[in-house]
Design an enzyme around this catalytic site. Sequence first.
Site, PDB file in Angstrom:
ATOM      1  N   SER A  61       0.825  -1.212   0.000  1.00 52.44           N
ATOM      2  CA  SER A  61       0.000   0.000   0.000  1.00 52.44           C
ATOM      3  C   SER A  61       0.861   1.265   0.000  1.00 52.44           C
ATOM      4  O   SER A  61       2.002   1.257   0.467  1.00 52.44           O
ATOM      5  CB  SER A  61      -0.909   0.011   1.232  1.00 52.44           C
ATOM      6  OG  SER A  61      -1.639  -1.193   1.306  1.00 52.44           O
TER       7      SER A  61
HETATM    8  N1  SAM Z   1      -0.565  -5.015   4.151  1.00 49.08           N
HETATM    9  C1  SAM Z   1       0.170  -5.266   2.943  1.00 49.08           C
HETATM   10  C2  SAM Z   1       1.544  -4.657   2.930  1.00 49.08           C
HETATM   11  O1  SAM Z   1       1.927  -3.976   3.888  1.00 49.08           O
HETATM   12  O2  SAM Z   1       2.255  -4.910   1.952  1.00 49.08           O
HETATM   13  C3  SAM Z   1      -0.582  -4.891   1.709  1.00 49.08           C
HETATM   14  C4  SAM Z   1      -1.704  -5.814   1.476  1.00 49.08           C
HETATM   15  S1  SAM Z   1      -2.218  -6.031  -0.189  1.00 49.08           S
HETATM   16  C5  SAM Z   1      -2.949  -4.498  -0.541  1.00 49.08           C
HETATM   17  C6  SAM Z   1      -3.577  -7.143   0.140  1.00 49.08           C
HETATM   18  C7  SAM Z   1      -3.144  -8.540   0.513  1.00 49.08           C
HETATM   19  O3  SAM Z   1      -4.277  -9.240   1.002  1.00 49.08           O
HETATM   20  C8  SAM Z   1      -2.622  -9.341  -0.660  1.00 49.08           C
HETATM   21  O4  SAM Z   1      -1.335  -9.822  -0.394  1.00 49.08           O
HETATM   22  C9  SAM Z   1      -3.627 -10.493  -0.789  1.00 49.08           C
HETATM   23  O5  SAM Z   1      -3.062 -11.713  -1.224  1.00 49.08           O
HETATM   24  C10 SAM Z   1      -4.132 -10.589   0.629  1.00 49.08           C
HETATM   25  N2  SAM Z   1      -5.439 -11.234   0.784  1.00 49.08           N
HETATM   26  C11 SAM Z   1      -6.536 -11.164  -0.002  1.00 49.08           C
HETATM   27  N3  SAM Z   1      -7.532 -11.905   0.510  1.00 49.08           N
HETATM   28  C12 SAM Z   1      -7.052 -12.463   1.667  1.00 49.08           C
HETATM   29  C13 SAM Z   1      -7.596 -13.332   2.667  1.00 49.08           C
HETATM   30  N4  SAM Z   1      -8.853 -13.793   2.615  1.00 49.08           N
HETATM   31  N5  SAM Z   1      -6.812 -13.681   3.687  1.00 49.08           N
HETATM   32  C14 SAM Z   1      -5.532 -13.243   3.797  1.00 49.08           C
HETATM   33  N6  SAM Z   1      -4.968 -12.428   2.875  1.00 49.08           N
HETATM   34  C15 SAM Z   1      -5.712 -12.033   1.835  1.00 49.08           C
END
Ligand code: SAM
Length: 223
Positions: A61
Site C-alpha cells: 500500500s
Molecule cells: N498489508 C500489505 C503490505 O503492507 O504490503 C498490503 C496488502 S495487499 C494491498 C492485500 C493482501 O491481502 C494481498 O497480499 C492479498 O493476497 C491478501 N489477501 C486477499 N484476501 C485475503 C484473505 N482472505 N486472507 C488473507 N490475505 C488475503
Amino acid sequence: MNFDALREFMVRNQLIPRGIRDERVLRAMKKVPRHLFMPESVRYQAYDDSALSIGEGQTISQPYMVAVMTELLELQGSEKVLEVGTGSGYQAAVLAELVKEVYTIERIELLAQRAEEQFQSLGYTHLHVKTGDGTLGWPEQAPFDRILITAGSPKIPEPLREQLADEGILIAPVGDRFSQQLLRLKKSKDIFSEEYHTPCVFVPLIGRHGWSSDDRDNPQFSY
Ligand code: SAM
C-alpha cells in the site's frame, strides 16, 4: 541510494502535510525500512507516493494509506493486533513497532514466507504470520484489541467482528471491487458503531467472507 534520507523525506512530504499527527506513527514510519519489503528490482521506488507491485498480482500500500490506517487504530502500545492481508509484510512491521503482539494472515503462501523471512531478519519476534483465509480470523488467538484488513471487502467478515475484543477497533476498506472507503468499527458491549473515512482502492479480499475467487472469471473483476 540513501534510503534513510528518502524515508525522512517521505514522512515530511507525504504524511505530515496530509494531516498525519500521531507522533508514534510518524516515528515508526521513519524507522521501518520499507524498501526491504519490496523486490530488489523496484526498491528504488520504495518511498514513492504510491502503491507498488510486489508480485503475485498483489501490492504494497501507499505510505500515506499505511499511515492513515495505523493512525485510525488509535494504538497505545499494549494491544494485540490482527492484520488480514500480510502482502509484503510492511504494514505488519509498522504495527509491530507500535504494539505488544501482531498476528498477520496472508492467503498466498509465497508472500507469507517472504514476509516471515524479513520479520526474522529484522528481529520482530512478537510478529506472527500464517497462510490462510484471513476472513475466518485467527480464532486460537482471539480476541484482538485491534483488527486491520488491508484488502478491499464487500463487508466486514462476521468472524472478524466476533474476534474483536470489547472496546476494540477494526479498520477495513469496504465497498465494491473498484473503490472503497475506510470503515472504522468500534465495539462496545457488543454494540458496533461505524464511521467512514478516506476513499481508497485496494486489491480484493478473497475468501469465505469476502469476494469469491470465482469472481475472477467475471470481466468486471480484473486485476
Ligand atoms: N498489508 C500489505 C503490505 O503492507 O504490503 C498490503 C496488502 S495487499 C494491498 C492485500 C493482501 O491481502 C494481498 O497480499 C492479498 O493476497 C491478501 N489477501 C486477499 N484476501 C485475503 C484473505 N482472505 N486472507 C488473507 N490475505 C488475503
